[in-house]
Design a protein around this motif. Sequence first.
Motif: not given
Ligand SMILES: [Fe+2]
Length: 382
Positions: A123, A153, A156, A230, A234
């Motif tokens: 990440e 990111e 994350h 989440w 992506e």
């Molecule tokens: Fe990510």
Amino acid sequence: MNLQTPQTGEAGATHTADATTAEESFAIQKEQAKFDSKAATELAMQNTLLTPRFYTTDFDELDAIDVSPVREDWDKLIAQMEADPNKGHFKKNEDWDHVDWDGMDPALRKEFIDFLISSCTAEFSGCVLYKEMKRRGSNADITQLFQLMARDEARHAGFINDALREAGVAVNLGFLTQKKKYTYFRPKFIYYATYLSEKIGYARYITIFRHLEEHPEHRFHPLFKWFREWCNDEFSHGEAFALLMKTDPKLTSGRNVLWIKFFLTAVYATMYVRDHQRPAFHKALGVDPDWYAHEVFTKTSELSKQIFPITLDIEHRKWQPTLVKLQRANVDLDAARKQGGVAGFVKKLGAQARAASAFATLYFIPAQKHQVPDSPRLEPAY
Ligand SMILES: [Fe+2]
Ligand SMILES: [Fe+2]
């Protein structure tokens, strides 16, 4: 909630210990945490074929992209990302159950921490690359996109690091930024590799999430509850790379199709080998890693038809047995490295040759060809 939190003898002893013992125990724990964090950062620093890397590229070439050919899709995607539907998502709330790290089976704890460190590094690798592009660029479209992706990111990686901290482990992200080796990839390789890693990331997260929806008794850590929102991040990141590739038809035709096939094979094979290194983790999740790999490859292939003119034939009779061969060669390679000496060296060469031959076999399985749609845009549907 679904977590079993049996009191172990050790934990019980800590509760009833006198002050001195408690202090000592705390000091030991602090020392242990320091060591764990050092070990975790070292693990994140590793650059092997199987560990997440940090990338750098020709940022000027990236900055020169003109998104006019995909303007309509581009503006819609950026508007969605700017609306920031996951703004408040990456925070612990009442759904975050207590995690009994001490009571966890040691093999599972080791593999799970390894999984978290590797995920956090991956990440963060995205965050570092995207932030650098934002910093170096002057193209308003490109810098805006990379700023939005870096934002996601960073959240994350930070959220995973929060989960690790509860286990007394933290990956030193500042140290990684400065000291981890950066691998140079020309922009087109960044598109193929990053597009695939975003889409396979989506497929991995959503497959685990859906599986645990059906089998909540296997949800041994609360982090998995966060996976649905989440993976939508992506998904959007993958969409952005699909649009970037769509601006230049040369990127997905001619000889570049061979590169696309190479990256598809490398990304799938790496995932297979790496996941098979974590048997206790998959057992705890109630997931057969062969089933999981096949599920994730199927979803990723279906998605990648949006932009790639080929998909790998994962139903081919040689596909699965060759993946197994590659994975066994990797296990032997690991053992040979640990053994060392002349005998270890000879075994290492043998295992490397078997791994290379297995990879070549996978690569040369004929691919399936597809007609690519005019507009690549997709919505998450799994
Ligand atoms: Fe990510
Ligand atoms: Fe991403």
